[in-house]
Design a protein around this motif. Structure first.
Motif, short mmCIF file in Angstrom:
data_model
loop_
_atom_site.label_atom_id
_atom_site.label_comp_id
_atom_site.label_asym_id
_atom_site.label_seq_id
_atom_site.Cartn_x
_atom_site.Cartn_y
_atom_site.Cartn_z
N MET A 1 1.97 0.62 -32.28
CA MET A 1 1.80 1.21 -30.95
C MET A 1 2.09 0.17 -29.88
SD MET A 1 -1.66 3.48 -31.43
CE MET A 1 -1.57 3.98 -29.70
N LEU A 2 2.68 0.63 -28.78
CA LEU A 2 2.95 -0.26 -27.66
C LEU A 2 1.68 -0.44 -26.84
CD1 LEU A 2 6.46 0.95 -26.46
CD2 LEU A 2 5.88 -0.93 -28.01
N PRO A 3 1.55 -1.57 -26.12
CA PRO A 3 0.35 -1.81 -25.32
C PRO A 3 0.21 -0.79 -24.20
CG PRO A 3 2.05 -3.42 -24.82
CD PRO A 3 2.53 -2.67 -26.02
N ALA A 4 -1.03 -0.49 -23.85
CA ALA A 4 -1.29 0.44 -22.76
C ALA A 4 -0.99 -0.23 -21.43
CB ALA A 4 -2.75 0.90 -22.79
N THR A 5 -0.26 0.46 -20.56
CA THR A 5 0.11 -0.12 -19.27
C THR A 5 -0.87 0.26 -18.17
OG1 THR A 5 1.54 1.78 -18.81
CG2 THR A 5 2.54 -0.14 -19.86
N LYS A 6 -1.85 1.13 -18.47
CA LYS A 6 -2.82 1.55 -17.45
C LYS A 6 -4.24 1.40 -18.01
CE LYS A 6 0.31 4.80 -15.17
NZ LYS A 6 0.53 6.20 -14.73
N SER A 7 -4.57 0.20 -18.42
CA SER A 7 -5.87 -0.04 -19.05
C SER A 7 -6.95 -0.41 -18.05
CB SER A 7 -5.74 -1.15 -20.11
OG SER A 7 -5.23 -2.33 -19.52
N HIS A 8 -6.59 -0.62 -16.79
CA HIS A 8 -7.56 -0.95 -15.76
C HIS A 8 -7.47 0.04 -14.60
CE1 HIS A 8 -7.59 -4.73 -17.93
NE2 HIS A 8 -8.60 -5.15 -17.21
N ARG A 9 -8.53 0.07 -13.82
CA ARG A 9 -8.49 0.91 -12.62
C ARG A 9 -7.54 0.36 -11.59
NH1 ARG A 9 -13.86 0.52 -10.13
NH2 ARG A 9 -13.75 -1.60 -10.97
N PHE A 10 -7.48 -0.97 -11.48
CA PHE A 10 -6.71 -1.61 -10.43
C PHE A 10 -5.71 -2.60 -11.03
CE2 PHE A 10 -11.12 -1.16 -8.57
CZ PHE A 10 -10.84 0.02 -7.90
N SER A 11 -4.73 -2.98 -10.22
CA SER A 11 -3.76 -4.00 -10.62
C SER A 11 -3.59 -4.99 -9.48
CB SER A 11 -2.41 -3.37 -10.97
OG SER A 11 -1.68 -3.06 -9.80
N LEU A 12 -2.86 -6.07 -9.75
CA LEU A 12 -2.58 -7.06 -8.72
C LEU A 12 -1.86 -6.45 -7.53
CD1 LEU A 12 -1.48 -10.20 -10.78
CD2 LEU A 12 -3.63 -9.87 -9.54
N ALA A 13 -1.12 -5.38 -7.74
CA ALA A 13 -0.39 -4.73 -6.65
C ALA A 13 -1.32 -4.12 -5.62
CB ALA A 13 0.54 -3.66 -7.21
N ASP A 14 -2.60 -3.97 -5.95
CA ASP A 14 -3.56 -3.36 -5.03
C ASP A 14 -4.24 -4.36 -4.11
OD1 ASP A 14 -3.24 -0.75 -6.15
OD2 ASP A 14 -4.52 -1.35 -7.83
N VAL A 15 -4.14 -5.65 -4.41
CA VAL A 15 -5.01 -6.64 -3.76
C VAL A 15 -4.68 -6.81 -2.28
CG1 VAL A 15 -5.74 -9.05 -3.74
CG2 VAL A 15 -5.51 -7.83 -5.91
N LEU A 16 -3.50 -7.33 -1.96
CA LEU A 16 -3.18 -7.59 -0.55
C LEU A 16 -3.00 -6.32 0.27
CD1 LEU A 16 -0.93 -10.79 -0.40
CD2 LEU A 16 -3.12 -10.40 0.72
N PRO A 17 -2.38 -5.26 -0.27
CA PRO A 17 -2.32 -4.02 0.52
C PRO A 17 -3.71 -3.51 0.91
CG PRO A 17 -0.71 -3.92 -1.23
CD PRO A 17 -1.55 -5.14 -1.49
N SER A 18 -4.69 -3.61 0.01
CA SER A 18 -6.04 -3.17 0.34
C SER A 18 -6.65 -4.05 1.42
CB SER A 18 -6.91 -3.17 -0.92
OG SER A 18 -6.54 -2.14 -1.81
N CYS A 19 -6.36 -5.35 1.37
CA CYS A 19 -6.86 -6.25 2.41
C CYS A 19 -6.28 -5.87 3.77
CB CYS A 19 -6.50 -7.69 2.08
SG CYS A 19 -7.43 -8.39 0.70
N LEU B 1 -9.19 -6.79 -13.05
CA LEU B 1 -8.01 -5.94 -12.88
C LEU B 1 -6.93 -6.42 -13.82
CD1 LEU B 1 -6.09 -7.93 -11.09
CD2 LEU B 1 -7.20 -6.87 -9.15
N THR B 2 -5.84 -5.68 -13.89
CA THR B 2 -4.75 -6.07 -14.79
C THR B 2 -3.69 -6.84 -14.03
OG1 THR B 2 -3.06 -5.28 -16.33
CG2 THR B 2 -3.53 -3.88 -14.44
N ALA B 3 -3.21 -7.89 -14.67
CA ALA B 3 -2.18 -8.71 -14.05
C ALA B 3 -0.81 -8.06 -14.11
CB ALA B 3 -2.11 -10.07 -14.75
N GLY B 4 -0.65 -7.02 -14.93
CA GLY B 4 0.67 -6.42 -15.09
C GLY B 4 1.51 -7.23 -16.06
#
Length: 379
Positions: A1-19, A71-74
């Motif tokens: 099986m391939l790794p899950a790409t949505k294993s966390h609620r948040f990702s690094l892409a959410d950090v600065l936009p949320s700020c 969060l997930t680093a991607g």
């Protein structure tokens, strides 16, 4: 099986936009409360697993770590891709930095995404997304970056930090002192502070070394001291671009010693824990399928082996991959599952194989990073 790409609620892409949303008074993905000033400290290589293991040496950071504060680093879990995801709010399939090294199709070469910038690699176009700092400027919000002075004029800085004023600082404590001065210099702002020290030590000595633990103590103390200066309208997030695991030299796989695995391969890109292999342009579909199957037969017990199409359709590089980015991604990807690293002995000297701490693939040690909230955002 391939790794899950949505294993966390948040990702690094959410950090600065949320700020930026929090400073603008808008709702945001991370549910950050409205503030006037936001600070993001990125401690390169500080994985959640390593922080848990050394909790006694991180009295400020470790108590904030929980199942809900990660969060997930991607993917790939490498600095060039992950930092760009942080500063743009986009995944590699959109911003275009798809690995530590990657194919430059226009010039038929592999380029280092951190240090390989030259007059044929334009930071303004190779990194394809607007940064959060550029968006902030349009909203009247100041942006500042505080990092080591040596990064001020690099191509990578021009590519991923555009739109922010650059400030230099020798140590993390120096950088956080400069960040405090920036916060005191006016109203609404975002300050991004980058700390490479832990990652460098991990590469040289391993994260399980006493030197890495000492550097963690230094970073924790610096952040703790800075956090005490935060005012009611100032929020701080501490995160990392990826985690790290130690790989002994005995676990190095010299894949080029099997001629069948490199038959028709023109370029080797990526990193030791996630190879991205590019075929010769005239390689037939049948030959490509044959080499893919050889890799799967040889390595599937210890690595995920996929072709480009499977990686893209599985979301490895984000929900979408722009057509311009597609050829930068390897025709074949070999992402280590076990504690191993792949090396091409034709290209790598013994000195090049001295790296202990490694990252780039999908293990939890590499992908799970802290998202710690302090100041106005402390929970």
């Amino acid at each position: 099986m391939l790794p899950a790409t949505k294993s966390h609620r948040f990702s690094l892409a959410d950090v600065l936009p949320s700020c930026l949303d929090a400073v603008s008074g808008d709702a945001n993905t991370l549910s950050l409360a409205p503030v006037s000033k936001a600070v993001v400290v990125v401690i390169d290589g500080l994985g959640a697993a390593a922080l848990r293991a050394r909790a006694g040496h991180a009295r400020t950071l470790a108590p904030l770590l929980s199942a809900r504060s990660t969060l997930t680093a991607g993917f790939p879990t490498t600095t060039a891709a992950a930092l760009t995801t942080i500063t743009t709010g986009e995944h590699p399939g959109v911003h275009g930095l798809v690995g530590y090294t990657a194919l430059d199709p226009a010039h038929d070469r592999v380029v280092n995404q951190l240090s390989g910038w030259d007059d044929r690699l334009d930071p303004a176009t190779w990194q394809r997304s607007r940064t959060v700092f550029e968006r902030a400027g349009e909203l009247g919000v100041r942006s500042a970056v505080v990092a080591a002075e040596q990064y001020r004029h690099s191509g990578f800085t021009a590519a991923v930090l555009r739109g922010a004023d650059f400030h230099g600082g020798r140590s993390l404590a120096d950088r956080l002192e400069r960040a405090r001065e920036i916060l005191d210099g006016g109203d609404r702002c975002i300050v991004y502070v980058y700390a490479p020290e832990l990652d460098k030590t991990a590469h040289s000595h391993g994260w399980q070394s006493s030197r890495w633990t000492q550097d963690l103590e230094v970073a924790d103390s610096a952040v703790g001291g800075f956090a005490q200066t935060l005012r009611r309208d100032e929020g701080l997030l501490v995160t990392a671009d990826h985690g790290v695991l130690d790989v002994p030299e005995s676990a190095h796989i010299l894949f080029d010693t099997d001629p069948e695995l490199i038959d028709g391969i023109r370029f080797v890109a990526g990193e030791p824990r996630c190879l991205q292999l590019h075929f010769e342009p005239d390689a037939t579909a049948a030959h490509r399928a044959t080499v893919l199957e050889r890799w799967r037969t040889s390595e599937s017990e210890r690595a995920w082996v996929v072709d480009r199409e499977e990686a893209i359709s599985s979301g490895w590089f984000g929900p979408s991959v722009d057509p311009e980015v597609v050829p930068r991604i390897g025709d074949l990807l070999i992402a280590a599952r076990k504690r191993i690293a792949y090396y091409d002995s034709r290209l790598t000297s013994r000195a090049g194989r001295s790296m202990v701490g490694q990252h780039g693939s999908w293990s939890q040690d590499e992908t799970e990073v802290p998202l710690l909230r302090l100041g106005a955002w402390r929970q």
